[in-house]
Design a protein around this motif. Structure first.
Motif, PDB file in Angstrom:
ATOM      1  N   THR A   7      51.153  12.515  43.174  1.00 42.57           N
ATOM      2  CA  THR A   7      50.939  13.857  42.628  1.00 42.57           C
ATOM      3  C   THR A   7      51.108  14.903  43.716  1.00 42.57           C
ATOM      4  O   THR A   7      51.799  15.915  43.523  1.00 42.57           O
ATOM      5  N   ALA A  10      54.775  15.078  44.586  1.00 46.01           N
ATOM      6  CA  ALA A  10      55.560  15.761  43.553  1.00 46.01           C
ATOM      7  C   ALA A  10      55.349  17.270  43.620  1.00 46.01           C
ATOM      8  O   ALA A  10      56.313  18.045  43.508  1.00 46.01           O
ATOM      9  N   LEU A  49      51.006  18.193  36.396  1.00 41.75           N
ATOM     10  CA  LEU A  49      50.373  17.313  37.367  1.00 41.75           C
ATOM     11  C   LEU A  49      48.898  17.606  37.626  1.00 41.75           C
ATOM     12  O   LEU A  49      48.163  16.724  38.051  1.00 41.75           O
ATOM     13  N   MET A 170      56.864  12.664  39.662  1.00 43.65           N
ATOM     14  CA  MET A 170      56.120  13.151  38.500  1.00 43.65           C
ATOM     15  C   MET A 170      56.033  12.097  37.413  1.00 43.65           C
ATOM     16  O   MET A 170      54.978  11.919  36.797  1.00 43.65           O
ATOM     17  N   ALA A 173      53.401   9.658  38.481  1.00 44.05           N
ATOM     18  CA  ALA A 173      52.063  10.180  38.765  1.00 44.05           C
ATOM     19  C   ALA A 173      51.419  10.961  37.633  1.00 44.05           C
ATOM     20  O   ALA A 173      50.235  11.268  37.733  1.00 44.05           O
ATOM     21  N   MET A 174      52.140  11.288  36.601  1.00 47.07           N
ATOM     22  CA  MET A 174      51.591  12.175  35.585  1.00 47.07           C
ATOM     23  C   MET A 174      50.311  11.623  34.965  1.00 47.07           C
ATOM     24  O   MET A 174      50.276  10.479  34.543  1.00 47.07           O
TER      25      MET A 174
END
Length: 177
Positions: A7, A10, A49, A170, A173-174
């Protein structure tokens, strides 16, 4: 453990890409209409995020689709077409990510879901397609980078590879996945 690091990566890569796009616009290496699109993309990435949302996923998808279309409207100069296409492609991928979060699957989760929905072929296939599209965009951006650096020396030439790698981060990690 990996998601928070991705995160942060990103967000950092998105901000760096936005800064590089701003530099390119200031140097007149990119059309001016790239600046609002880069701002919308950066705000969208931050909203995706970070906890909480400013807009619903469907609304973000619609805003991003409109931003991509706005980049492609009109008859841009030949030199600007490639630049506008790169930005529109990234924005369309981000719109697909938002729409994937908006549409529920049969189990009640997002269409683009992580391992919790591994038993459902639809969400896994959608996530795989988005991942392949993001990876393809990243590969294309890095293949294009030497040409971009010849045309535009300095850090601004890195805007597309930075955004492509940010999109990959992203996807992994979203929080909504």
């Amino acid at each position: 453990m990996l998601a928070p690091a991705l995160t942060v990566a990103a967000i950092g890569l998105t901000a760096a890409s936005g800064a590089c796009a701003g530099i390119a616009v200031a140097r007149r290496a990119a059309p001016r209409r790239v600046a609002p699109a880069a701002i919308v993309m950066t705000v969208s990435a931050l909203d995706m995020l970070l906890p909480g949302t400013m807009l619903a996923p469907v609304a973000w998808g619609a805003v991003l689709l409109l931003a991509a279309l706005a980049l492609l409207l009109g008859r841009p100069a030949r030199a600007a077409r490639s630049e506008l296409g790169w930005h529109a492609g990234s924005i369309l991928l981000m719109a697909a990510m938002w729409f994937g979060m908006a549409v529920p699957d049969a189990a009640g989760g997002a269409v683009v879901a992580g391992p919790a929905h591994a038993g459902h072929a639809g969400p896994v296939l959608a996530a795989l397609l988005l991942l392949l599209a993001a990876a393809g965009l990243a590969v294309a951006a890095f293949v294009h980078l030497p040409r971009a650096r010849r045309q535009e020396p300095g850090v601004a030439a890195w805007r597309h590879p930075l955004m492509a790698v940010a999109m990959l981060a992203m996807l992994v990690a979203m929080p909504a996945w």
